[in-house]
Motif scaffolding. Structure first.
Motif, PDB file in Angstrom:
ATOM      1  N   MET A  46       0.820  -1.219   0.000  1.00 38.90           N
ATOM      2  CA  MET A  46       0.000   0.000   0.000  1.00 38.90           C
ATOM      3  C   MET A  46       0.848   1.259   0.000  1.00 38.90           C
ATOM      4  N   GLU A  47       1.981   1.203   0.712  1.00 39.05           N
ATOM      5  CA  GLU A  47       2.859   2.374   0.745  1.00 39.05           C
ATOM      6  C   GLU A  47       3.404   2.697  -0.655  1.00 39.05           C
ATOM      7  N   LEU A  48       3.887   1.670  -1.342  1.00 36.80           N
ATOM      8  CA  LEU A  48       4.445   1.904  -2.678  1.00 36.80           C
ATOM      9  C   LEU A  48       3.347   2.226  -3.691  1.00 36.80           C
ATOM     10  N   HIS A  49       2.195   1.572  -3.515  1.00 36.45           N
ATOM     11  CA  HIS A  49       1.042   1.855  -4.380  1.00 36.45           C
ATOM     12  C   HIS A  49       0.722   3.358  -4.325  1.00 36.45           C
ATOM     13  N   GLN A  50       0.731   3.909  -3.107  1.00 34.00           N
ATOM     14  CA  GLN A  50       0.432   5.338  -2.947  1.00 34.00           C
ATOM     15  C   GLN A  50       1.591   6.227  -3.412  1.00 34.00           C
ATOM     16  N   LEU A  51       2.809   5.786  -3.135  1.00 32.22           N
ATOM     17  CA  LEU A  51       3.978   6.571  -3.550  1.00 32.22           C
ATOM     18  C   LEU A  51       4.052   6.679  -5.075  1.00 32.22           C
ATOM     19  N   PHE A  52       3.812   5.563  -5.755  1.00 28.24           N
ATOM     20  CA  PHE A  52       3.866   5.599  -7.227  1.00 28.24           C
ATOM     21  C   PHE A  52       2.747   6.487  -7.770  1.00 28.24           C
ATOM     22  N   GLU A  53       1.597   6.440  -7.112  1.00 25.41           N
ATOM     23  CA  GLU A  53       0.487   7.297  -7.550  1.00 25.41           C
ATOM     24  C   GLU A  53       0.853   8.777  -7.379  1.00 25.41           C
ATOM     25  N   GLU A  54       1.483   9.085  -6.236  1.00 26.28           N
ATOM     26  CA  GLU A  54       1.915  10.472  -5.981  1.00 26.28           C
ATOM     27  C   GLU A  54       2.895  10.908  -7.087  1.00 26.28           C
ATOM     28  N   GLN A  55       3.771   9.983  -7.492  1.00 22.84           N
ATOM     29  CA  GLN A  55       4.763  10.333  -8.511  1.00 22.84           C
ATOM     30  C   GLN A  55       4.131  10.513  -9.886  1.00 22.84           C
ATOM     31  N   TYR A  56       3.187   9.619 -10.260  1.00 18.33           N
ATOM     32  CA  TYR A  56       2.621   9.831 -11.605  1.00 18.33           C
ATOM     33  C   TYR A  56       1.714  11.049 -11.632  1.00 18.33           C
ATOM     34  N   ASN A  57       1.122  11.391 -10.488  1.00 16.05           N
ATOM     35  CA  ASN A  57       0.344  12.641 -10.447  1.00 16.05           C
ATOM     36  C   ASN A  57       1.259  13.854 -10.620  1.00 16.05           C
ATOM     37  N   ALA A  58       2.449  13.813 -10.006  1.00 15.75           N
ATOM     38  CA  ALA A  58       3.411  14.911 -10.159  1.00 15.75           C
ATOM     39  C   ALA A  58       3.854  15.019 -11.623  1.00 15.75           C
ATOM     40  N   LEU A  59       4.088  13.865 -12.230  1.00 13.66           N
ATOM     41  CA  LEU A  59       4.524  13.869 -13.630  1.00 13.66           C
ATOM     42  C   LEU A  59       3.429  14.360 -14.566  1.00 13.66           C
ATOM     43  N   GLU A  60       2.196  14.042 -14.238  1.00 12.10           N
ATOM     44  CA  GLU A  60       1.091  14.481 -15.093  1.00 12.10           C
ATOM     45  C   GLU A  60       1.109  16.010 -15.239  1.00 12.10           C
ATOM     46  N   LEU A  61       1.376  16.696 -14.134  1.00  9.13           N
ATOM     47  CA  LEU A  61       1.421  18.164 -14.162  1.00  9.13           C
ATOM     48  C   LEU A  61       2.624  18.667 -14.957  1.00  9.13           C
ATOM     49  N   SER A  62       3.782  18.033 -14.739  1.00 10.77           N
ATOM     50  CA  SER A  62       4.975  18.553 -15.413  1.00 10.77           C
ATOM     51  C   SER A  62       4.960  18.243 -16.910  1.00 10.77           C
ATOM     52  N   ILE A  63       4.384  17.105 -17.276  1.00 11.85           N
ATOM     53  CA  ILE A  63       4.252  16.764 -18.699  1.00 11.85           C
ATOM     54  C   ILE A  63       3.431  17.851 -19.409  1.00 11.85           C
ATOM     55  N   ASP A  64       2.362  18.267 -18.761  1.00 13.91           N
ATOM     56  CA  ASP A  64       1.485  19.282 -19.342  1.00 13.91           C
ATOM     57  C   ASP A  64       2.216  20.614 -19.522  1.00 13.91           C
TER      58      ASP A  64
END
Ligand SMILES: [Fe+2]
Length: 158
Positions: A46-64
């Motif tokens: 669960m910790e990594l599941h959430q950490l990876f989600e936090e990271q792809y959310n951060a990337l979604e913003l920077s990609i844009d």
């Protein structure tokens, strides 16, 4: 209407290409983070599941931000998975699900690859192509990847 921002057409073209490479790397890592988020199992799930989600959310913003910078400079942002794959230096492993530790290692390595590519890009964009605005955007992006890499690297003691 063509932008008149004090950057030559030749330089703009070179900047569009570099930014599309950064866009491709960001999208490749975004997709990988989602795959890993979906396929984790075992320790720290669960910790990594959430950490990876936090990271792809951060990337979604920077990609844009990167894509819209290309458009701001009069270029065309690539937007298909086949273009992302061919413009990126990151590697995918279709059909394989790494262990959690292998995922962490691969993600650190991909962030670091992006950081090194951005560092080189920033120098060229500032010195050779004289675009301080893009250099500034990419400097912020590089710092973001440095921090994302740090959060993953800390899972390893040495
Ligand atoms: Fe999810």
């Amino acid at each position: 209407m063509k932008p008149n921002l004090g950057i030559t057409d030749k330089n703009l073209k070179a900047i569009h290409e570099l930014l599309n490479n950064a866009l491709a790397d960001g999208n490749m890592l975004y997709i990988k983070l989602r795959k890993f988020h979906w396929n984790l199992a075992g320790d720290n799930f669960m910790e990594l599941h959430q950490l990876f989600e936090e990271q792809y959310n951060a990337l979604e913003l920077s990609i844009d931000e990167v894509a819209e910078r290309i458009s701001t400079l009069g270029g065309t942002a690539i937007g298909t998975t086949s273009e992302f794959a061919s413009a990126s230096q990151l590697k995918e492993n279709p059909g394989k699900v790494p262990t959690n530790q292998e995922m962490l290692k691969e993600l650190v390595s991909d962030h670091e690859t992006i950081v090194r590519a951005l560092r080189e890009m920033i120098d060229d964009i500032e010195e050779k192509y004289e675009d301080k605005g893009t250099a500034d955007l990419l400097t912020g992006l590089m710092q973001k990847h440095e921090k994302l890499a740090w959060k993953l690297r800390k899972y390893f003691k040495n």
